[in-house]
Write an enzyme that holds these catalytic residues in place. Structure first.
Site, PDB file in Angstrom:
ATOM      1  N   ASP A   1       0.831  -1.191   0.000  1.00 47.19           N
ATOM      2  CA  ASP A   1       0.000   0.000   0.000  1.00 47.19           C
ATOM      3  C   ASP A   1       0.875   1.255   0.000  1.00 47.19           C
ATOM      4  O   ASP A   1       1.918   1.295   0.640  1.00 47.19           O
ATOM      5  CB  ASP A   1      -0.867  -0.034   1.273  1.00 47.19           C
TER       6      ASP A   1
ATOM      7  N   GLU B   1       1.730  -0.186  -4.862  1.00 48.13           N
ATOM      8  CA  GLU B   1       0.752   0.799  -5.334  1.00 48.13           C
ATOM      9  C   GLU B   1       1.470   2.121  -5.566  1.00 48.13           C
ATOM     10  O   GLU B   1       1.940   2.752  -4.616  1.00 48.13           O
ATOM     11  CB  GLU B   1      -0.350   0.993  -4.280  1.00 48.13           C
TER      12      GLU B   1
END
Ligand SMILES: *[C@@H]1O[C@H](CO)[C@@H](O)[C@H](O)[C@H]1NC(C)=O
Ligand SMILES: *[C@@H]1O[C@H](CO)[C@@H](O)[C@H](O)[C@H]1NC(C)=O
Ligand SMILES: *[C@@H]1O[C@H](CO)[C@@H](O)[C@H](O)[C@H]1NC(C)=O
Ligand SMILES: *[C@@H]1O[C@H](CO)[C@@H](O)[C@H](O)[C@H]1NC(C)=O
Ligand SMILES: *[C@@H]1O[C@H](CO)[C@@H](O)[C@H](O)[C@H]1NC(C)=O
Ligand SMILES: *[C@@H]1O[C@H](CO)[C@@H](O)[C@H](O)[C@H]1NC(C)=O
Ligand SMILES: *[C@@H]1O[C@H](CO)[C@@H](O)[C@H](O)[C@H]1NC(C)=O
Length: 537
Positions: free
Chosen positions: A222, A246
């Site tokens: 993330d 990400e």
């Protein structure tokens, strides 16, 4: 309905089913799940989940484990699950509760909303028993605090010096994006000081332990772009598994830099997502050049496009069908993700035609769909079956061949990867008096099959393949008929290789018995099982 267990051994697949490398992930196909929203326990009321309420609906690691057939029947070979670590559990915030798993309260504990350590291990074991990989989402850029004055003693890192001081992100200033806090003053996300050696070593040993304990095969990272250079190679090195990060945003240079500099094995392919919306969303710009332009940039910018994570939806984006309701628009874009370079990823519910807007409306419960075998689910199953076949083809090298653009015009484009020609269009469902002439390297009279419709095409004298859309704008995935042998597609035979117990045993593999829907019961050794294809005809 007949069921087959297709277990085709190949040297490249003779490896353990965990701690997988980037090379081992290249041929996988990923289904993304928000644990809280995938499946309910037996007996729970299926009518009580409103995404707008932003609270827990009841999914757990056990309910996912109990419902893996649905994912495997679509041909996926890996599952990415939402974060597993302990989240904020205090009074409701302005943005509801931490049902999604991204609000870390204590990295060192598991999230008790989703189960116990044994439940998570059981999920991992079950995936491996099916020949599938487990990808876990990890949040290490930040923790969540219920106020602007966090009590750091409650987190895994307890010293305030292990966090960057609060500041508001000045977007576009990289240092600021990496040091200031995500979230806002309602739900602040204190930013870990990932330059601090105690934080680096603490997170490294934490991830190493977690990957080992739960036999995790890969990590989805993330907010990867919110941590500065040098951290990820240490962290992912300690984890010892594939890392896909990400890097939110359409900027291809920024995205590619994470792979080029060896920060991460791979990134989620936001640049191509943007191009796919440009090319296929209806209404939209219908600009196929956006794809050809992005593909042209792959060659010079991405170190390894074959590892990119290709997607159309995720927990942060509106569902495709929220901005493009014509189903053919999504199918054509989806075929691109499966048949070009990169690892296809499907976010749960995409196959059920979910239409929610961005967070929280894109985190719908899956159960109201009754897990139906929709047109989209069947198309995904066919694409996975075909791609798994191409990956397993012992002598070919489909995965490492670079995708080429054959033709592009205002109605779409044709691409070719290995022997596979995909003809994609943005005209949508209504029949149209439109045709596309695709110049292929095949010689005249070569018979081709579209694996999606099983219709036959014949290459013209000039290597030209002519495609018409008088029945509507369906995507076409064509290969010479001869290459379909043993694929199980369009009437071709399936090669059934049954491993008998012990045949491939290599010491540390636990023997498992696996019962297929059709009643076929086989035993095999998980330690050598690279990829188990369940082909249902
Ligand atoms: C970028 O952000 C950093 C950290 O907040 C700050 O120190 C620096 O002055 C900013 N640079 C510019 C050019 O604004
Ligand atoms: C279509 O995409 C290309 C490549 O990204 C771009 O140069 C062009 O301006 C776009 N056209 C329109 C009409 O947006
Ligand atoms: C987009 O999502 C919003 C919120 O979930 C919903 O109200 C709207 O109907 C959706 N639009 C379409 C076209 O489905
Ligand atoms: C879904 O439907 C297709 C077409 O009828 C069928 O071939 C396939 O086996 C079904 N899949 C499942 C999981 O039932
Ligand atoms: C399988 O591999 C062979 C040998 O390289 C190749 O000729 C054939 O095209 C491959 N089949 C497919 C469907 O890619
Ligand atoms: C389809 O288009 C072609 C060429 O543009 C034209 O000759 C033909 O009459 C059209 N057919 C129909 C049914 O509109
Ligand atoms: C043969 O292909 C070329 C492009 O490669 C095209 O320009 C030409 O019109 C084609 N000829 C025929 C007869 O289809």
């Amino acid at each position: 309905m007949r069921s087959f267990l297709s277990l085709i051994p190949s040297l490249a697949l003779l490896q353990s089913a965990f701690a997988a490398t980037a090379e081992q992930w290249r041929g996988r196909s990923i289904y993304q799940v928000i644990i809280d929203r995938y499946a309910l326990p037996e007996g729970a009321d299926p009518t009580q989940c409103n995404p707008g309420a932003q609270t827990w609906c009841g999914g757990t690691w056990n309910t996912l484990r109990a419902n893996l057939d649905y994912i495997q029947d679509m041909g996926f070979t890996a599952v990415w699950i939402s974060p597993v670590n302990q989240n904020y559990g205090g009074p409701r915030t302005q943005y509801g509760d931490a049902y999604h798993g991204y609000w870390i309260a204590d990295h060192s504990q598991l999230n008790d909303h989703f189960g116990t350590a044994n439940d998570l291990k059981a999920l991992s074991d079950e995936l491996h028993a099916r020949g599938m990989y487990l990808m876990v989402d990890v949040v290490v850029n930040d923790v969540m605090a219920p106020s602007m004055t966090p009590d750091y003693s409650t987190y895994m890192f307890k010293d305030p010096s292990q966090y960057h001081p609060y500041c508001v992100i000045d977007w576009g200033n990289t240092t600021s994006e990496q040091h200031c806090w995500l979230g806002d003053t309602n739900v602040p996300l204190p930013d870990l000081n990932t330059e601090d050696p105690t934080v680096i070593s603490g997170l490294s040993s934490w991830v190493k332990d977690m990957v080992t304990t739960y036999a995790i095969d890969g990590l989805r990272i993330d907010a990867a772009k919110h941590i500065g250079p040098g951290f990820w190679p240490v962290f992912c090195g300690a984890a010892g598994v594939f890392c896909i990060g990400e890097v939110f945003g359409s900027d291809i240079d920024e995205a590619a830099s994470y792979q080029a500099s060896n920060e991460l094995d791979s990134i989620l392919n936001y640049p191509m997502y943007t191009a796919l919306t440009d090319a296929f969303a209806i209404p939209g710009t219908l600009n196929s050049s956006s794809i050809t332009d992005t593909l042209a940039q792959y060659k010079t910018k991405f170190k390894d496009p074959g590892l990119l994570g290709n997607f159309l939806e995720n927990q942060d984006l509106p569902r495709w069908a929220n901005f493009s309701t014509d189903p053919q628009s999504m199918y054509n874009a989806m075929v691109f993700n499966f048949m070009s370079d990169g690892i296809p990823i499907v976010y749960y519910g995409q196959e059920q035609g979910f239409t929610g807007n961005a967070d929280p409306w894109n985190r719908e419960p899956l159960w109201p769909s009754k897990y139906e075998n929709t047109t989209a689910a069947q198309m995904i199953a066919t694409l996975n079956q075909f791609r798994n076949f191409l990956v397993l083809n012992a002598t070919g090298d489909w995965l490492h061949s670079d995708v080429q653009v054959l033709t592009t015009d205002e109605h779409g484009l044709a691409i070719m990867k290995g022997e596979v020609v995909s003809v994609l269009t943005n005209i949508g469902s209504p029949p149209a008096n439109v045709s596309m002439a695709v110049y292929t390297p095949y010689t005249g009279s070569t018979p081709m099959t579209d694996i999606l419709s099983c219709r036959q095409y014949v290459i013209g004298s000039n290597g030209t393949l002519s495609v018409e859309y008088t029945l509507g704008g369906q995507a076409k995935v064509l290969v010479p008929d001869s290459y379909l042998t043993n694929s199980g597609l369009c009437g071709s035979e399936v090669e059934v290789v049954q491993q008998t117990k012990g045949q491939l045993a290599s010491g540390n593999g636990a023997e498992r018995t696996y019962a297929m829907a059709g009643g076929l019961v086989l035993s095999f050794s998980i330690s050598v099982l690279g990829l188990l294809g369940s082909i249902v005809m």
